[in-house]
Write a protein that holds these residues in place. Structure first.
Motif, PDB file in Angstrom:
ATOM      1  N   SER A 209      46.104  73.230  41.118  1.00 60.66           N
ATOM      2  CA  SER A 209      46.746  74.458  41.459  1.00 60.66           C
ATOM      3  C   SER A 209      48.396  74.442  41.986  1.00 60.66           C
ATOM      4  O   SER A 209      48.924  75.134  42.799  1.00 60.66           O
ATOM      5  CB  SER A 209      46.210  74.782  42.954  1.00 60.66           C
ATOM      6  N   ARG A 210      48.837  73.212  41.483  1.00 64.10           N
ATOM      7  CA  ARG A 210      50.283  73.066  41.759  1.00 64.10           C
ATOM      8  C   ARG A 210      51.002  74.275  41.025  1.00 64.10           C
ATOM      9  O   ARG A 210      50.628  74.571  39.958  1.00 64.10           O
ATOM     10  CB  ARG A 210      50.978  71.672  41.299  1.00 64.10           C
ATOM     11  N   ARG A 211      51.976  74.610  41.688  1.00 67.90           N
ATOM     12  CA  ARG A 211      52.822  75.998  40.965  1.00 67.90           C
ATOM     13  C   ARG A 211      53.544  75.461  39.847  1.00 67.90           C
ATOM     14  O   ARG A 211      54.033  74.269  39.631  1.00 67.90           O
ATOM     15  CB  ARG A 211      53.855  76.577  42.057  1.00 67.90           C
ATOM     16  N   THR A 212      53.503  76.322  38.693  1.00 69.88           N
ATOM     17  CA  THR A 212      53.938  76.032  37.534  1.00 69.88           C
ATOM     18  C   THR A 212      55.335  76.063  37.558  1.00 69.88           C
ATOM     19  O   THR A 212      55.869  76.676  38.304  1.00 69.88           O
ATOM     20  CB  THR A 212      53.517  77.093  36.350  1.00 69.88           C
ATOM     21  N   GLU A 213      55.903  75.233  36.465  1.00 75.35           N
ATOM     22  CA  GLU A 213      57.441  75.301  36.480  1.00 75.35           C
ATOM     23  C   GLU A 213      57.838  75.879  35.340  1.00 75.35           C
ATOM     24  O   GLU A 213      57.444  75.526  34.079  1.00 75.35           O
ATOM     25  CB  GLU A 213      57.895  73.826  36.496  1.00 75.35           C
ATOM     26  N   LYS A 214      59.052  76.666  35.331  1.00 81.50           N
ATOM     27  CA  LYS A 214      59.729  77.110  34.202  1.00 81.50           C
ATOM     28  C   LYS A 214      60.463  76.321  33.313  1.00 81.50           C
ATOM     29  O   LYS A 214      61.189  75.385  34.036  1.00 81.50           O
ATOM     30  CB  LYS A 214      60.552  78.379  34.470  1.00 81.50           C
ATOM     31  N   LYS A 215      60.127  76.313  32.006  1.00 82.42           N
ATOM     32  CA  LYS A 215      61.033  75.399  31.374  1.00 82.42           C
ATOM     33  C   LYS A 215      62.491  75.879  31.272  1.00 82.42           C
ATOM     34  O   LYS A 215      63.477  74.996  30.979  1.00 82.42           O
ATOM     35  CB  LYS A 215      60.338  75.314  29.822  1.00 82.42           C
TER      36      LYS A 215
ATOM     37  N   CYS B 195      51.576  73.736  32.507  1.00 84.17           N
ATOM     38  CA  CYS B 195      50.460  73.365  33.280  1.00 84.17           C
ATOM     39  C   CYS B 195      50.663  72.400  34.521  1.00 84.17           C
ATOM     40  O   CYS B 195      51.334  71.151  34.108  1.00 84.17           O
ATOM     41  CB  CYS B 195      49.222  73.038  32.610  1.00 84.17           C
ATOM     42  N   GLY B 196      50.338  72.727  35.812  1.00 80.70           N
ATOM     43  CA  GLY B 196      50.255  71.714  36.709  1.00 80.70           C
ATOM     44  C   GLY B 196      49.418  70.470  36.830  1.00 80.70           C
ATOM     45  O   GLY B 196      49.973  69.373  37.287  1.00 80.70           O
ATOM     46  N   ARG B 197      48.535  70.539  35.720  1.00 76.43           N
ATOM     47  CA  ARG B 197      47.747  69.341  35.837  1.00 76.43           C
ATOM     48  C   ARG B 197      47.979  68.584  34.358  1.00 76.43           C
ATOM     49  O   ARG B 197      48.385  67.294  34.625  1.00 76.43           O
ATOM     50  CB  ARG B 197      46.027  69.898  35.497  1.00 76.43           C
ATOM     51  N   CYS B 198      47.980  69.107  33.154  1.00 75.87           N
ATOM     52  CA  CYS B 198      48.086  68.482  31.705  1.00 75.87           C
ATOM     53  C   CYS B 198      49.526  68.411  31.643  1.00 75.87           C
ATOM     54  O   CYS B 198      49.978  67.704  30.577  1.00 75.87           O
ATOM     55  CB  CYS B 198      47.317  68.774  30.932  1.00 75.87           C
ATOM     56  N   GLY B 199      50.238  69.377  32.068  1.00 73.64           N
ATOM     57  CA  GLY B 199      51.816  69.369  31.552  1.00 73.64           C
ATOM     58  C   GLY B 199      52.201  70.008  30.176  1.00 73.64           C
ATOM     59  O   GLY B 199      53.097  70.012  29.919  1.00 73.64           O
ATOM     60  N   GLN B 200      50.943  70.566  29.704  1.00 75.63           N
ATOM     61  CA  GLN B 200      51.317  71.396  28.369  1.00 75.63           C
ATOM     62  C   GLN B 200      51.834  72.669  28.629  1.00 75.63           C
ATOM     63  O   GLN B 200      51.734  73.402  29.648  1.00 75.63           O
ATOM     64  CB  GLN B 200      49.810  71.640  27.621  1.00 75.63           C
TER      65      GLN B 200
ATOM     66  N   LYS C 150      50.808  82.724  33.774  1.00 68.79           N
ATOM     67  CA  LYS C 150      50.048  81.850  34.607  1.00 68.79           C
ATOM     68  C   LYS C 150      48.360  82.264  34.498  1.00 68.79           C
ATOM     69  O   LYS C 150      48.097  83.083  33.872  1.00 68.79           O
ATOM     70  CB  LYS C 150      50.476  82.372  35.982  1.00 68.79           C
ATOM     71  N   GLY C 151      47.579  81.296  35.019  1.00 70.71           N
ATOM     72  CA  GLY C 151      46.251  81.598  35.111  1.00 70.71           C
ATOM     73  C   GLY C 151      45.722  80.309  34.461  1.00 70.71           C
ATOM     74  O   GLY C 151      46.112  79.172  34.522  1.00 70.71           O
ATOM     75  N   ALA C 152      44.565  80.403  33.871  1.00 64.42           N
ATOM     76  CA  ALA C 152      43.650  79.580  33.147  1.00 64.42           C
ATOM     77  C   ALA C 152      44.432  78.713  32.069  1.00 64.42           C
ATOM     78  O   ALA C 152      44.965  79.270  31.176  1.00 64.42           O
ATOM     79  CB  ALA C 152      42.470  79.852  32.800  1.00 64.42           C
TER      80      ALA C 152
ATOM     81  N   HIS D 128      44.332  74.536  27.502  1.00 68.30           N
ATOM     82  CA  HIS D 128      44.074  72.964  27.036  1.00 68.30           C
ATOM     83  C   HIS D 128      43.170  72.305  27.987  1.00 68.30           C
ATOM     84  O   HIS D 128      42.382  71.653  27.539  1.00 68.30           O
ATOM     85  CB  HIS D 128      45.609  72.320  27.263  1.00 68.30           C
ATOM     86  N   CYS D 129      43.445  72.429  29.460  1.00 68.35           N
ATOM     87  CA  CYS D 129      42.607  71.818  30.182  1.00 68.35           C
ATOM     88  C   CYS D 129      41.819  72.613  31.251  1.00 68.35           C
ATOM     89  O   CYS D 129      40.872  72.213  32.138  1.00 68.35           O
ATOM     90  CB  CYS D 129      43.394  70.790  31.199  1.00 68.35           C
ATOM     91  N   GLU D 130      41.875  73.939  31.011  1.00 73.24           N
ATOM     92  CA  GLU D 130      41.078  75.094  31.713  1.00 73.24           C
ATOM     93  C   GLU D 130      41.226  74.904  33.473  1.00 73.24           C
ATOM     94  O   GLU D 130      40.573  75.683  34.203  1.00 73.24           O
ATOM     95  CB  GLU D 130      39.636  74.818  31.626  1.00 73.24           C
ATOM     96  N   ALA D 131      42.581  74.284  33.653  1.00 72.77           N
ATOM     97  CA  ALA D 131      42.941  74.526  34.971  1.00 72.77           C
ATOM     98  C   ALA D 131      43.408  75.652  35.423  1.00 72.77           C
ATOM     99  O   ALA D 131      44.186  76.361  34.758  1.00 72.77           O
ATOM    100  CB  ALA D 131      43.980  73.258  35.416  1.00 72.77           C
ATOM    101  N   ILE D 132      43.512  75.967  36.626  1.00 73.03           N
ATOM    102  CA  ILE D 132      44.169  77.651  37.142  1.00 73.03           C
ATOM    103  C   ILE D 132      45.402  77.347  37.729  1.00 73.03           C
ATOM    104  O   ILE D 132      45.626  76.395  38.731  1.00 73.03           O
ATOM    105  CB  ILE D 132      43.403  77.976  38.297  1.00 73.03           C
ATOM    106  N   ASN D 133      46.531  77.778  37.099  1.00 75.39           N
ATOM    107  CA  ASN D 133      47.749  77.762  37.569  1.00 75.39           C
ATOM    108  C   ASN D 133      48.300  78.968  38.103  1.00 75.39           C
ATOM    109  O   ASN D 133      47.978  80.070  37.688  1.00 75.39           O
ATOM    110  CB  ASN D 133      48.784  77.462  36.141  1.00 75.39           C
TER     111      ASN D 133
END
Length: 350
Positions: free
Chosen positions: A4-10, A329-334, A339-341, A344-349
């Motif tokens: 659930s970490r907030r996503t970062e814009k590239k 993604c806040g989990r895998c970094g892809q 935003k959303g699922a 790659h890892c199905e984590a919710i962002n």
């Protein structure tokens, strides 16, 4: 939530403006390309023949001069090595009547002599082939073209692909459809070029390169078949020192290999191995479909319009890819598109 970490814009605001300017320049370039497209193919077809050497050179001997003359007139010459690709072929033992030597599939022969019979209504050019000192004979040139293939590995690869590509297409397409139905049965999402695509323009570029290669190939078959026939008997993998149209064709094939490697790198970096295999099968089906589609449409002269539309589609996809907001993604970094699922890892962002 998970991941659930907030996503970062590239890209920040300044880089977004830069992307907008870059996208505008790409749109201008694509429009410029479309306007020059007909002129490009006119130039392409005007630079599509092999240049004949100077046969009046006094340094050339009579045998060399005749050999070169045959090479650029008939595309093969004395001592050209051939292999039987038909089940069998009969060589006439002239001047004897009803005397034949039979060669089987896989037997090799060499061009020994030429003869012209103007009274022959089927084919006036006859070729003498020698399998050994004892097994020699004559046959019409048209029959030789159908029953023999040059011994060069590139020529044999061209013959193999031209002779069996339809069965290859059916096999790959049938395998893809079977796996697609199995995937639907298991209710899993299927990645596919243009529809549920990965975050890369390389797969679409690969299909575009296949379309360009097919267009150039069929253009040679329609407008300058003698150029392709000369290449068939005298092949090379180098795009240099060949007519411009063949140079483009060979460069498109080498680019296809390079882009394919880039696609493989992107696939196995963004998808799981199972999903990557399914995607590769779909991509192979798309490439083969592009090949057949442009082979058929170029022969009736509308394929060039479809290729121009394909180029526009690619540049449009490229501009959208450059302008789209990118997140990680806040989990895998892809990289993810929204935003959303995470795919790659199905984590919710959020």
């Amino acid at each position: 939530m998970v991941g659930s970490r907030r996503t970062e814009k590239k890209n920040g605001a300044g880089s977004g403006a830069g992307n907008f300017r870059s996208s505008s320049s790409f749109i201008f370039r694509s429009s410029f390309f479309i306007f020059l497209f007909p002129a490009f193919f006119i130039f392409l077809l005007s630079s599509c023949r092999y240049s004949c050497p100077n046969l009046d050179d006094a340094a050339l001997g009579k045998y060399t001069r005749d050999s070169l003359a045959y090479l650029y007139e008939r595309h093969y010459t004395w001592n050209t090595n051939l292999e039987v690709c038909a089940d069998s072929v009969s060589l006439v033992c002239l001047p004897l009547k009803d005397c034949y030597n039979v060669l089987r599939k896989g037997d090799r022969a060499v061009v020994a002599e030429f003869a012209v019979h103007p009274a022959d209504s089927v084919d006036s050019v006859w070729v003498k082939l020698a399998h050994s000192q004892e097994v020699q004979g004559w046959l019409r040139e048209s029959e030789m073209m159908r029953a023999f293939v040059p011994l060069d590995s590139v020529s044999q690869a061209i013959y193999l692909f031209s002779d069996t590509h339809a069965s290859y297409f059916i096999a790959v397409f049938a395998l893809f459809v079977a796996l697609w139905l199995f995937r639907i049965f298991r209710r899993k999402r299927l990645w596919l070029v243009c529809f549920n695509d990965i975050d890369s323009v390389y797969p679409l570029l690969l299909c575009l390169l296949m379309a360009c290669s097919a267009t150039i190939y069929e253009s040679m078959q329609v407008f300058v078949p003698e150029t392709w026939l000369h290449f068939y008997f005298n092949p090379t993998l180098s795009p240099f020192r060949v007519p411009f149209v063949l140079s483009l064709f060979l460069m498109s094939l080498w680019l296809f290999v390079v882009v394919l490697l880039a696609v493989l790198d992107e696939l196995f970096r963004q998808l799981s191995p199972e999903a990557a295999v399914f995607y590769l099968l779909g991509l192979a089906s798309c490439c083969i479909f592009c090949y057949f589609f442009f082979i058929l449409t170029v022969s009736i002269y509308v394929g060039y319009l479809f290729l121009a539309a394909f180029v526009c589609l690619f540049f449009k996809r490229l501009c959208v890819s450059l302008k789209a907001a990118r997140y990680r993604c806040g989990r895998c970094g892809q990289v993810i598109r929204e935003k959303g699922a995470c795919p790659h890892c199905e984590a919710i962002n959020q």
